[in-house]
Design a protein around this motif. Sequence first.
Motif, PDB file in Angstrom:
ATOM      1  N   GLY A 191       0.742  -1.260   0.146  1.00 38.89           N
ATOM      2  CA  GLY A 191       0.313  -0.228  -0.316  1.00 38.89           C
ATOM      3  C   GLY A 191       0.646   1.175  -0.031  1.00 38.89           C
ATOM      4  O   GLY A 191       2.038   1.416   0.285  1.00 38.89           O
ATOM      5  N   TRP A 193      -9.232 -10.110  -1.804  1.00 37.80           N
ATOM      6  CA  TRP A 193      -9.460  -8.380  -1.838  1.00 37.80           C
ATOM      7  C   TRP A 193     -11.077  -7.623  -1.202  1.00 37.80           C
ATOM      8  O   TRP A 193     -11.435  -7.849  -1.800  1.00 37.80           O
ATOM      9  CB  TRP A 193      -8.077  -7.114  -2.885  1.00 37.80           C
ATOM     10  N   ARG A 227     -12.058  -4.021   0.184  1.00 33.53           N
ATOM     11  CA  ARG A 227     -11.619  -2.027   0.933  1.00 33.53           C
ATOM     12  C   ARG A 227     -12.423  -1.805   1.307  1.00 33.53           C
ATOM     13  O   ARG A 227     -13.713  -2.017   1.480  1.00 33.53           O
ATOM     14  CB  ARG A 227     -11.436  -1.923  -0.287  1.00 33.53           C
ATOM     15  N   ARG A 243     -17.218  -2.615   4.062  1.00 35.56           N
ATOM     16  CA  ARG A 243     -16.330  -3.100   3.624  1.00 35.56           C
ATOM     17  C   ARG A 243     -17.062  -3.825   2.343  1.00 35.56           C
ATOM     18  O   ARG A 243     -17.825  -4.444   2.415  1.00 35.56           O
ATOM     19  CB  ARG A 243     -15.296  -4.113   4.652  1.00 35.56           C
ATOM     20  N   VAL A 277     -13.441  -6.176  -3.265  1.00 34.57           N
ATOM     21  CA  VAL A 277     -12.885  -5.701  -4.722  1.00 34.57           C
ATOM     22  C   VAL A 277     -12.576  -6.723  -5.789  1.00 34.57           C
ATOM     23  O   VAL A 277     -12.901  -6.557  -6.939  1.00 34.57           O
ATOM     24  CB  VAL A 277     -11.302  -5.580  -4.059  1.00 34.57           C
ATOM     25  N   ASP A 303     -10.717   5.292  -5.121  1.00 35.70           N
ATOM     26  CA  ASP A 303     -10.025   3.680  -4.622  1.00 35.70           C
ATOM     27  C   ASP A 303      -9.523   4.170  -3.400  1.00 35.70           C
ATOM     28  O   ASP A 303      -8.588   2.779  -3.336  1.00 35.70           O
ATOM     29  CB  ASP A 303      -9.271   3.169  -5.841  1.00 35.70           C
ATOM     30  N   ALA A 305      -9.052   4.041   0.330  1.00 37.37           N
ATOM     31  CA  ALA A 305      -9.769   2.944   1.188  1.00 37.37           C
ATOM     32  C   ALA A 305      -8.255   2.520   2.197  1.00 37.37           C
ATOM     33  O   ALA A 305      -7.424   2.546   1.500  1.00 37.37           O
ATOM     34  CB  ALA A 305     -10.734   1.999   0.498  1.00 37.37           C
ATOM     35  N   TYR A 363      -6.747  -1.415   1.755  1.00 32.90           N
ATOM     36  CA  TYR A 363      -7.798  -2.913   1.588  1.00 32.90           C
ATOM     37  C   TYR A 363      -6.663  -3.980   2.565  1.00 32.90           C
ATOM     38  O   TYR A 363      -6.381  -4.200   3.082  1.00 32.90           O
ATOM     39  CB  TYR A 363      -6.978  -2.615   0.269  1.00 32.90           C
ATOM     40  N   TYR A 364      -8.101  -4.993   2.696  1.00 27.18           N
ATOM     41  CA  TYR A 364      -7.821  -5.984   3.131  1.00 27.18           C
ATOM     42  C   TYR A 364      -7.638  -7.682   2.478  1.00 27.18           C
ATOM     43  O   TYR A 364      -8.208  -7.321   1.558  1.00 27.18           O
ATOM     44  CB  TYR A 364      -9.192  -6.164   4.213  1.00 27.18           C
ATOM     45  N   GLY A 376      -4.936  -4.585   7.278  1.00 29.80           N
ATOM     46  CA  GLY A 376      -4.944  -4.445   6.090  1.00 29.80           C
ATOM     47  C   GLY A 376      -4.210  -3.281   5.761  1.00 29.80           C
ATOM     48  O   GLY A 376      -3.044  -3.549   6.977  1.00 29.80           O
ATOM     49  N   GLN A 406      -3.499   0.479   3.785  1.00 26.80           N
ATOM     50  CA  GLN A 406      -4.026   1.712   3.028  1.00 26.80           C
ATOM     51  C   GLN A 406      -3.197   2.170   1.691  1.00 26.80           C
ATOM     52  O   GLN A 406      -2.024   2.465   1.635  1.00 26.80           O
ATOM     53  CB  GLN A 406      -3.490   3.368   4.535  1.00 26.80           C
TER      54      GLN A 406
END
Length: 121
Positions: A9, A36, A38, A45, A48, A89, A91, A93-94, A114, A116
């Motif tokens: 990230g 994935w 976000r 949440r 993706v 976009d 966010a 992201y997990y 996660g 960023q």
Amino acid sequence: QVQLVESGGGLVQPGGSLRLSCAPSGSFIRINAMGWYRQAPGEERELVALITSGNYTRYADSLKGRFTISRDNSWNTVSLQMDSLKPEDTAVYYCNADVKLAPSTAYTIIWGQGTQVTVSS
């Protein structure tokens, strides 16, 4: 205990690219689907992309053509290539994975901490 470790990230300008990666640490039997998600500030949440062990992929409709998910089954890692990034976009992201921890247990969903992603000029 299995953990998912995300990397990649950061801050990128609009139109730029980033590549996220996720790898498991710890002991497990098998990983089925990986994906994935976000979450933007004040938002829920959202998915993706996801990829199964057989490389079936599914994307959020709004992201098709800009994001590409891939997987290395030898290392059980999953990556997300993000191109033509937009400010929306931005966010956290997990990464997540459907993991079989032991021979006698069912699959369970594991989440990463996660990472960023900020798209801004």
